[in-house]
Design a protein around this motif. Structure first.
Motif, PDB file in Angstrom:
ATOM      1  N   SER A   9      35.256  33.563  27.880  1.00  0.00           N
ATOM      2  CA  SER A   9      36.223  32.470  27.785  1.00  0.00           C
ATOM      3  C   SER A   9      37.445  32.830  28.622  1.00  0.00           C
ATOM      4  CB  SER A   9      36.661  32.241  26.333  1.00  0.00           C
ATOM      5  OG  SER A   9      37.447  33.332  25.890  1.00  0.00           O
ATOM      6  N   LYS A  10      38.211  31.822  28.960  1.00  0.00           N
ATOM      7  CA  LYS A  10      39.450  32.031  29.714  1.00  0.00           C
ATOM      8  C   LYS A  10      40.406  32.926  28.923  1.00  0.00           C
ATOM      9  CE  LYS A  10      43.060  29.342  32.000  1.00  0.00           C
ATOM     10  NZ  LYS A  10      43.490  27.974  32.330  1.00  0.00           N
ATOM     11  N   GLU A  11      40.548  32.632  27.644  1.00  0.00           N
ATOM     12  CA  GLU A  11      41.448  33.424  26.797  1.00  0.00           C
ATOM     13  C   GLU A  11      41.002  34.878  26.716  1.00  0.00           C
ATOM     14  OE1 GLU A  11      40.009  30.496  25.696  1.00  0.00           O
ATOM     15  OE2 GLU A  11      41.757  29.307  26.233  1.00  0.00           O
ATOM     16  N   GLY A  12      39.689  35.104  26.621  1.00  0.00           N
ATOM     17  CA  GLY A  12      39.159  36.462  26.561  1.00  0.00           C
ATOM     18  C   GLY A  12      39.465  37.241  27.829  1.00  0.00           C
TER      19      GLY A  12
ATOM     20  N   CYS B 140      46.227  48.706  60.235  1.00  0.00           N
ATOM     21  CA  CYS B 140      44.878  49.058  59.804  1.00  0.00           C
ATOM     22  C   CYS B 140      44.087  47.763  59.656  1.00  0.00           C
ATOM     23  CB  CYS B 140      44.888  49.854  58.497  1.00  0.00           C
ATOM     24  SG  CYS B 140      45.447  48.930  57.055  1.00  0.00           S
ATOM     25  N   ARG B 141      42.852  47.886  59.251  1.00  0.00           N
ATOM     26  CA  ARG B 141      42.048  46.685  59.028  1.00  0.00           C
ATOM     27  C   ARG B 141      42.555  45.955  57.793  1.00  0.00           C
ATOM     28  NH1 ARG B 141      38.736  47.147  54.694  1.00  0.00           N
ATOM     29  NH2 ARG B 141      38.074  49.225  54.075  1.00  0.00           N
ATOM     30  N   ASP B 142      42.146  44.709  57.657  1.00  0.00           N
ATOM     31  CA  ASP B 142      42.491  43.940  56.470  1.00  0.00           C
ATOM     32  C   ASP B 142      41.776  44.501  55.247  1.00  0.00           C
ATOM     33  OD1 ASP B 142      44.030  42.284  58.064  1.00  0.00           O
ATOM     34  OD2 ASP B 142      42.523  40.709  58.189  1.00  0.00           O
ATOM     35  N   MET B 143      42.328  44.277  54.094  1.00  0.00           N
ATOM     36  CA  MET B 143      41.738  44.688  52.824  1.00  0.00           C
ATOM     37  C   MET B 143      40.656  43.674  52.432  1.00  0.00           C
ATOM     38  SD  MET B 143      43.801  45.050  49.209  1.00  0.00           S
ATOM     39  CE  MET B 143      44.129  43.292  49.046  1.00  0.00           C
ATOM     40  N   GLU B 144      39.548  44.159  51.891  1.00  0.00           N
ATOM     41  CA  GLU B 144      38.507  43.247  51.409  1.00  0.00           C
ATOM     42  C   GLU B 144      38.959  42.589  50.112  1.00  0.00           C
ATOM     43  OE1 GLU B 144      34.274  44.136  51.220  1.00  0.00           O
ATOM     44  OE2 GLU B 144      34.726  45.945  52.386  1.00  0.00           O
ATOM     45  N   VAL B 145      38.832  41.283  50.051  1.00  0.00           N
ATOM     46  CA  VAL B 145      39.117  40.538  48.825  1.00  0.00           C
ATOM     47  C   VAL B 145      37.861  39.763  48.451  1.00  0.00           C
ATOM     48  CG1 VAL B 145      41.605  40.377  49.200  1.00  0.00           C
ATOM     49  CG2 VAL B 145      40.124  38.591  50.083  1.00  0.00           C
ATOM     50  N   TYR B 146      37.722  39.469  47.163  1.00  0.00           N
ATOM     51  CA  TYR B 146      36.523  38.808  46.655  1.00  0.00           C
ATOM     52  C   TYR B 146      36.927  37.545  45.909  1.00  0.00           C
ATOM     53  CZ  TYR B 146      35.267  43.633  47.549  1.00  0.00           C
ATOM     54  OH  TYR B 146      35.123  44.868  48.134  1.00  0.00           O
ATOM     55  N   PRO B 147      36.288  36.421  46.228  1.00  0.00           N
ATOM     56  CA  PRO B 147      36.641  35.155  45.572  1.00  0.00           C
ATOM     57  C   PRO B 147      36.463  35.221  44.061  1.00  0.00           C
ATOM     58  CG  PRO B 147      35.158  34.788  47.435  1.00  0.00           C
ATOM     59  CD  PRO B 147      35.214  36.264  47.206  1.00  0.00           C
ATOM     60  N   CYS B 148      37.446  34.695  43.332  1.00  0.00           N
ATOM     61  CA  CYS B 148      37.440  34.656  41.869  1.00  0.00           C
ATOM     62  C   CYS B 148      37.651  33.227  41.398  1.00  0.00           C
ATOM     63  CB  CYS B 148      38.580  35.483  41.285  1.00  0.00           C
ATOM     64  SG  CYS B 148      38.517  37.212  41.636  1.00  0.00           S
ATOM     65  N   THR B 149      36.997  32.889  40.302  1.00  0.00           N
ATOM     66  CA  THR B 149      37.218  31.600  39.661  1.00  0.00           C
ATOM     67  C   THR B 149      37.381  31.845  38.168  1.00  0.00           C
ATOM     68  OG1 THR B 149      35.800  30.527  41.292  1.00  0.00           O
ATOM     69  CG2 THR B 149      36.303  29.281  39.307  1.00  0.00           C
ATOM     70  N   LEU B 150      38.543  31.463  37.635  1.00  0.00           N
ATOM     71  CA  LEU B 150      38.802  31.558  36.202  1.00  0.00           C
ATOM     72  C   LEU B 150      38.683  30.158  35.618  1.00  0.00           C
ATOM     73  CD1 LEU B 150      39.717  33.265  33.753  1.00  0.00           C
ATOM     74  CD2 LEU B 150      42.079  32.684  34.393  1.00  0.00           C
TER      75      LEU B 150
END
Length: 107
Positions: free
Chosen positions: A9-12, A87-97
């Motif tokens: 859950s979102k709250e969790g 330096c190179r860009d930092m890797e980011v990962y798509p998130c959906t809450l």
């Protein structure tokens, strides 16, 4: 692309990830750092692309950048783009809450 679900859950999820504290999780074979700023959640590589310093003790600023504790390189949390440093860009990962929890996509 693999999807990983955290929480039920979102709250969790909001309880599981304290605000402004970086938490490390294993998603499959990959270590991922997770940061919550209010209800925005960011997932990114846990080590600075510059010299490999741990970002688990990094700082954030009002521009939603993460600042490496070793040399103060700054990275945009949304895009991973290096904003200060060389330096190179930092890797980011798509998130959906959403109401079912947090989904993170890992390549």
């Amino acid at each position: 692309m693999r999807e990983f679900q955290l929480g039920k859950s979102k709250e969790g999820v909001l309880e599981m990830i304290p605000e402004r504290r970086i938490k490390k999780v294993m998603l499959g074979e990959r270590e991922v750092a997770i940061l919550r700023l209010k209800e925005k959640i960011y997932a990114f590589e846990p080590f600075c692309p510059h010299r490999g310093a741990s970002l688990l003790t990094a700082f954030t600023n009002a521009q939603e950048e993460i600042i490496c504790p070793l040399h103060q390189y700054r990275f945009d949390l949304k895009t991973g783009q290096v904003r200060s440093g060389y330096c190179r860009d930092m890797e980011v990962y798509p998130c959906t809450l959403n109401e079912e929890g947090l989904t993170i996509q890992i390549p």
